[in-house]
Scaffold this motif. Structure first.
Motif, PDB file in Angstrom:
ATOM      1  N   LEU A 109       0.840  -1.190   0.000  1.00  0.00           N
ATOM      2  CA  LEU A 109       0.000   0.000   0.000  1.00  0.00           C
ATOM      3  C   LEU A 109       0.880   1.246   0.000  1.00  0.00           C
ATOM      4  N   PHE A 110       0.403   2.292  -0.678  1.00  0.00           N
ATOM      5  CA  PHE A 110       1.159   3.533  -0.795  1.00  0.00           C
ATOM      6  C   PHE A 110       0.253   4.721  -0.514  1.00  0.00           C
ATOM      7  N   ARG A 111       0.800   5.739   0.117  1.00  0.00           N
ATOM      8  CA  ARG A 111       0.084   6.983   0.354  1.00  0.00           C
ATOM      9  C   ARG A 111       1.059   8.145   0.245  1.00  0.00           C
ATOM     10  N   SER A 112       0.697   9.155  -0.495  1.00  0.00           N
ATOM     11  CA  SER A 112       1.425  10.408  -0.572  1.00  0.00           C
ATOM     12  C   SER A 112       2.888  10.236  -0.958  1.00  0.00           C
ATOM     13  N   VAL A 113       3.135   9.868  -2.200  1.00  0.00           N
ATOM     14  CA  VAL A 113       4.494   9.795  -2.729  1.00  0.00           C
ATOM     15  C   VAL A 113       4.874  11.186  -3.216  1.00  0.00           C
ATOM     16  N   ASN A 152       7.142  17.387   7.683  1.00  0.00           N
ATOM     17  CA  ASN A 152       6.048  17.182   6.729  1.00  0.00           C
ATOM     18  C   ASN A 152       5.556  15.746   6.618  1.00  0.00           C
ATOM     19  N   MET A 153       6.082  14.834   7.434  1.00  0.00           N
ATOM     20  CA  MET A 153       5.678  13.427   7.326  1.00  0.00           C
ATOM     21  C   MET A 153       4.168  13.248   7.440  1.00  0.00           C
ATOM     22  N   PHE A 154       3.555  13.913   8.392  1.00  0.00           N
ATOM     23  CA  PHE A 154       2.138  13.708   8.678  1.00  0.00           C
ATOM     24  C   PHE A 154       1.248  14.804   8.103  1.00  0.00           C
ATOM     25  N   HIS A 155       1.848  15.806   7.479  1.00  0.00           N
ATOM     26  CA  HIS A 155       1.064  16.935   6.982  1.00  0.00           C
ATOM     27  C   HIS A 155       0.770  16.803   5.499  1.00  0.00           C
ATOM     28  N   PRO A 156      -0.492  16.972   5.119  1.00  0.00           N
ATOM     29  CA  PRO A 156      -0.797  16.983   3.686  1.00  0.00           C
ATOM     30  C   PRO A 156      -0.201  18.224   3.037  1.00  0.00           C
ATOM     31  N   GLY A 215      10.114  23.678  -4.599  1.00  0.00           N
ATOM     32  CA  GLY A 215      10.947  22.507  -4.823  1.00  0.00           C
ATOM     33  C   GLY A 215      10.184  21.213  -5.044  1.00  0.00           C
ATOM     34  N   LEU A 216       8.874  21.212  -4.872  1.00  0.00           N
ATOM     35  CA  LEU A 216       8.081  19.998  -5.048  1.00  0.00           C
ATOM     36  C   LEU A 216       7.879  19.750  -6.543  1.00  0.00           C
ATOM     37  N   LEU A 217       8.411  18.617  -7.038  1.00  0.00           N
ATOM     38  CA  LEU A 217       8.300  18.278  -8.464  1.00  0.00           C
ATOM     39  C   LEU A 217       7.132  17.356  -8.765  1.00  0.00           C
ATOM     40  N   GLY A 218       6.729  16.555  -7.781  1.00  0.00           N
ATOM     41  CA  GLY A 218       5.633  15.622  -7.991  1.00  0.00           C
ATOM     42  C   GLY A 218       4.977  15.250  -6.683  1.00  0.00           C
ATOM     43  N   LEU A 219       3.638  15.133  -6.684  1.00  0.00           N
ATOM     44  CA  LEU A 219       2.877  14.770  -5.487  1.00  0.00           C
ATOM     45  C   LEU A 219       1.732  13.875  -5.927  1.00  0.00           C
ATOM     46  N   TRP A 220       1.815  12.609  -5.543  1.00  0.00           N
ATOM     47  CA  TRP A 220       0.774  11.645  -5.899  1.00  0.00           C
ATOM     48  C   TRP A 220       0.146  11.138  -4.610  1.00  0.00           C
ATOM     49  N   GLN A 238      -0.955   8.286  12.087  1.00  0.00           N
ATOM     50  CA  GLN A 238      -1.058   9.689  12.465  1.00  0.00           C
ATOM     51  C   GLN A 238      -0.283   9.917  13.751  1.00  0.00           C
ATOM     52  N   GLN A 239       0.011  11.171  14.029  1.00  0.00           N
ATOM     53  CA  GLN A 239       0.697  11.505  15.265  1.00  0.00           C
ATOM     54  C   GLN A 239      -0.232  11.431  16.465  1.00  0.00           C
ATOM     55  N   SER A 240      -1.526  11.653  16.239  1.00  0.00           N
ATOM     56  CA  SER A 240      -2.457  11.712  17.369  1.00  0.00           C
ATOM     57  C   SER A 240      -3.603  10.722  17.148  1.00  0.00           C
ATOM     58  N   GLU A 241      -4.846  11.172  17.347  1.00  0.00           N
ATOM     59  CA  GLU A 241      -6.021  10.314  17.239  1.00  0.00           C
ATOM     60  C   GLU A 241      -6.105   9.644  15.877  1.00  0.00           C
ATOM     61  N   PRO A 242      -6.562   8.372  15.831  1.00  0.00           N
ATOM     62  CA  PRO A 242      -6.702   7.708  14.530  1.00  0.00           C
ATOM     63  C   PRO A 242      -7.722   8.431  13.654  1.00  0.00           C
ATOM     64  N   PRO A 243      -7.347   8.734  12.411  1.00  0.00           N
ATOM     65  CA  PRO A 243      -8.248   9.410  11.493  1.00  0.00           C
ATOM     66  C   PRO A 243      -9.160   8.392  10.803  1.00  0.00           C
ATOM     67  N   PRO A 244     -10.169   8.857  10.100  1.00  0.00           N
ATOM     68  CA  PRO A 244     -10.978   7.924   9.319  1.00  0.00           C
ATOM     69  C   PRO A 244     -10.145   7.362   8.169  1.00  0.00           C
ATOM     70  N   PRO A 245     -10.520   6.212   7.626  1.00  0.00           N
ATOM     71  CA  PRO A 245      -9.773   5.646   6.502  1.00  0.00           C
ATOM     72  C   PRO A 245      -9.700   6.612   5.320  1.00  0.00           C
ATOM     73  N   GLU A 246      -8.582   6.568   4.599  1.00  0.00           N
ATOM     74  CA  GLU A 246      -8.377   7.395   3.416  1.00  0.00           C
ATOM     75  C   GLU A 246      -8.092   6.493   2.226  1.00  0.00           C
ATOM     76  N   ARG A 247      -8.109   7.089   1.042  1.00  0.00           N
ATOM     77  CA  ARG A 247      -7.827   6.339  -0.180  1.00  0.00           C
ATOM     78  C   ARG A 247      -6.322   6.215  -0.357  1.00  0.00           C
ATOM     79  N   VAL A 248      -5.877   4.974  -0.608  1.00  0.00           N
ATOM     80  CA  VAL A 248      -4.464   4.679  -0.827  1.00  0.00           C
ATOM     81  C   VAL A 248      -4.344   3.757  -2.037  1.00  0.00           C
ATOM     82  N   LEU A 249      -3.154   3.654  -2.574  1.00  0.00           N
ATOM     83  CA  LEU A 249      -2.878   2.783  -3.705  1.00  0.00           C
ATOM     84  C   LEU A 249      -2.554   1.388  -3.195  1.00  0.00           C
TER      85      LEU A 249
END
Length: 197
Positions: free
Chosen positions: A2-6, A21-25, A32-37, A72-83
């Motif tokens: 599974l992959f999220r936020s490459v 920025n690990m946990f921040h959208p 400097g950001l060339l690609g965000l998937w 997440q760093q804190s409370e579990p979030p709702p499920p999100e879409r991942v590859l």
């Protein structure tokens, strides 16, 4: 797998920047950001690049988007879409030459390896002797950063990190390449360095 936020960055990202920025959208407009998937914007098999670069990818094989609980760093979030990749020739095809001309780059993202058979990859760029890739070791929890011989200016910046992964757990991985060497980070901590002396 599974992959999220490459994310693909031009230039070297510091340990502090990676951890920050690990946990921040991201918005996609960061300098400097060339690609965000993020894999939450997939239509008809096209994975939209949320950065200003417009490097859309395409789901290949049995690649699909599913709901998954993310770390997440804190409370579990709702499920999100991942590859989700099934391990049998499923992948996301990105435009060629994304790394062309870069002297420094950082590739990072969240990955969950379900198992470690058949060299499951986080990423591979290029073909033949012009490849760079990050994968789990075959049937081991080792992480292998491989730069094939013709990738300049990063020739020989291979890193092996033993006992780096746990099957079924999300891990944030960041690979930083410079002309002075490579550094491999796991969850914001350096686990391997290959200085190019």
């Amino acid at each position: 797998m599974l992959f999220r936020s490459v994310r693909l960055w031009a230039g070297e990202r510091s340990q502090a920047q990676i951890r920050e920025n690990m946990f921040h959208p991201l918005t996609g407009t960061e300098p400097g950001l060339l690609g965000l998937w993020n894999f939450d914007n997939v239509t008809n098999g096209v994975v939209r690049d949320a950065s200003t670069g417009g490097h859309d990818g395409r789901l290949m094989g049995n690649a699909r988007v599913v709901a998954e609980q993310l770390p997440q760093q804190s409370e579990p979030p709702p499920p999100e879409r991942v590859l989700e990749l099934d391990g049998t020739n499923s992948y996301v095809e990105l435009p060629p030459h994304l790394l062309g001309g870069l002297k420094e780059a950082t590739i990072e993202g969240w990955v969950k390896w379900r198992r470690f058979d058949n060299w499951p990859r986080f990423f591979t760029f290029g073909k033949g002797d012009n490849r760079i890739g990050l994968m789990a070791g075959n049937d081991t929890n080792r992480l292998d950063l491989i730069v094939d011989e013709k990738i300049n200016p990063w020739v020989g910046q291979n890193i092996l990190a033993n006992n780096a992964l746990t099957a079924g757990e999300w891990v944030h991985v960041a690979c930083v390449f410079t002309t002075n060497g490579a550094t491999l980070f796991i969850n914001g901590r350096p686990v391997g360095v290959n200085p190019n002396l």
